[in-house]
Design an enzyme around this catalytic site. Sequence first.
Site, mmCIF file in Angstrom:
data_model
loop_
_atom_site.group_PDB
_atom_site.id
_atom_site.type_symbol
_atom_site.label_atom_id
_atom_site.label_comp_id
_atom_site.label_asym_id
_atom_site.label_seq_id
_atom_site.Cartn_x
_atom_site.Cartn_y
_atom_site.Cartn_z
ATOM 1 N N GLN A 287 35.315 28.717 7.384
ATOM 2 C CA GLN A 287 34.860 27.726 8.371
ATOM 3 C C GLN A 287 33.384 27.375 8.194
ATOM 4 O O GLN A 287 32.836 26.612 8.993
ATOM 5 C CB GLN A 287 35.088 28.247 9.797
ATOM 6 C CG GLN A 287 36.528 28.476 10.160
ATOM 7 C CD GLN A 287 37.349 27.189 10.212
ATOM 8 O OE1 GLN A 287 36.819 26.077 10.264
ATOM 9 N NE2 GLN A 287 38.662 27.331 10.167
ATOM 10 N N HIS B 205 39.609 36.182 11.675
ATOM 11 C CA HIS B 205 40.920 35.571 11.396
ATOM 12 C C HIS B 205 41.795 36.682 10.813
ATOM 13 O O HIS B 205 41.287 37.600 10.140
ATOM 14 C CB HIS B 205 40.713 34.453 10.370
ATOM 15 C CG HIS B 205 41.915 33.629 10.068
ATOM 16 N ND1 HIS B 205 42.931 34.064 9.252
ATOM 17 C CD2 HIS B 205 42.264 32.382 10.461
ATOM 18 C CE1 HIS B 205 43.847 33.101 9.155
ATOM 19 N NE2 HIS B 205 43.465 32.077 9.877
ATOM 20 N N ASP C 113 33.844 35.921 5.063
ATOM 21 C CA ASP C 113 34.890 34.894 5.117
ATOM 22 C C ASP C 113 34.216 33.559 5.445
ATOM 23 O O ASP C 113 33.821 33.319 6.588
ATOM 24 C CB ASP C 113 35.904 35.304 6.200
ATOM 25 C CG ASP C 113 36.929 34.212 6.487
ATOM 26 O OD1 ASP C 113 36.809 33.108 5.926
ATOM 27 O OD2 ASP C 113 37.841 34.473 7.285
ATOM 28 N N CYS D 160 45.501 32.471 14.684
ATOM 29 C CA CYS D 160 45.500 33.607 13.746
ATOM 30 C C CYS D 160 44.351 34.567 14.050
ATOM 31 O O CYS D 160 43.695 35.084 13.136
ATOM 32 C CB CYS D 160 45.424 33.146 12.287
ATOM 33 S SG CYS D 160 46.804 32.146 11.799
ATOM 34 N N LYS E 54 40.136 23.048 3.536
ATOM 35 C CA LYS E 54 39.338 22.828 4.745
ATOM 36 C C LYS E 54 38.065 22.053 4.425
ATOM 37 O O LYS E 54 37.323 21.674 5.318
ATOM 38 C CB LYS E 54 38.974 24.167 5.382
ATOM 39 C CG LYS E 54 40.180 24.907 5.954
ATOM 40 C CD LYS E 54 39.744 26.155 6.672
ATOM 41 C CE LYS E 54 40.874 27.133 6.861
ATOM 42 N NZ LYS E 54 41.763 26.763 7.952
#
Length: 404
Positions: A198, A118, A195, A360, A221
Amino acid sequence: MSALVPRSDFSLLSTNPNLVYLDSAATAQKPRAVLDAMNDFYETDYANPHRGAYALSARATERYASARGAVARFFGVGDEACVIFTRGTTDSLNMVASAWGRANLGAGDEVIVTGAEHHANFVPWQQIAIERGAQFTICPLAADGRADVEALATLVSGRTKVIAFNHVSNVLGAINPVSEIVAIARAVGALTVCDGAQAAPHMFVAFDALGVDFYAASAHKMLGPMGTGVLIGRREVLDAMPPYQTGGDMIAFVGDERTTWNVLPHRLEAGTPNVAGAVGLAAACDYLTAIGMDAVAAHERALVRLAYERVSALDDVRVHGPSGSERSGVLSFTVGDIHPHDLATLLDERGICIRAGHHCAQPLMRRLGVAATARASFYIYNDENDVDQLAEALESAKRVFAVA
Ligand code: PMP
């Protein structure tokens, strides 16, 4: 397959019974428990925390501290002070790239990211590498969109100072082999920055066992509020990292010439914190824990497997990323020559929310050879009927655009 949680837990979903919300990878809907917890903070314990010499301020401080404890338990972090509240994943990753990067990167050093990042885990590293004169290297991807670990093992050297990678791709749902990447990084003494935007909402993340040096996630999220997130770090690397921002709350003593810093976590949280955000995130963590992260992961995998089968069976549909059983609850696809934005607009007419665009992740779009994709993403409140509606709507869109 029914939803894992009652739709009635989510005001927006229960007041819109026909809405098919398939955009949780962008942001998740909020259960009443999260909204109630935040409201309760504002209604019963609201004051500026820290330094307040009155009981109400002490209660606000306590709410903030206990939120940190709940978040630390959720992420499997033994040392609560290593959980830094931020504005979200973007803020967390910028903190590491700026504060750690500026102190630790120099000419000739190397920063590696994967080609599936991302922009939030790509651009900050690209920019700090340019600023410090370091080399910025993009690790190639395997066919399924995961980092190509064999290529990574040959790329790294003693010059590699940091490897930044996603736990789960927001476009492909591919789940990266974290322990293999950590082993490759450790062999050359490089730090790892993961990261988790997700991953944290969808699977059990045990930070202490994961082996990465930094982990970033966004509350919004994972059923929590927008504007809140976490940066989790190993104690040694956080202790050695200079402050990201300076100002109130993060100091020990401010002299006319020099200033000394507060201890963790305060040293990395300058200014009045977002207490309601932290309280909301903690409530979201408790809500997810009560369901069980294994159940959350199993539900989404089952839904996405079904969606993969239904969608990839359609003529002229290209599904990107791993096969149905190996992905987290994200399905990216393109349908013939139909522009993903047109597809999303058509689906919206049926009350189906999907995302369309580059997500993104322009470097990844280039690697996939597409300008944009359509993306459906699943969460605990989705059921089999949502998958049916998606597949039927795609069939109908193909008829409208006369593809096939
Ligand atoms: N990384 C990934 C993998 C993401 O999916 C996102 C959100 N789309 C981000 C980072 C950025 O998160 P935020 O916008 O909440 O800071």
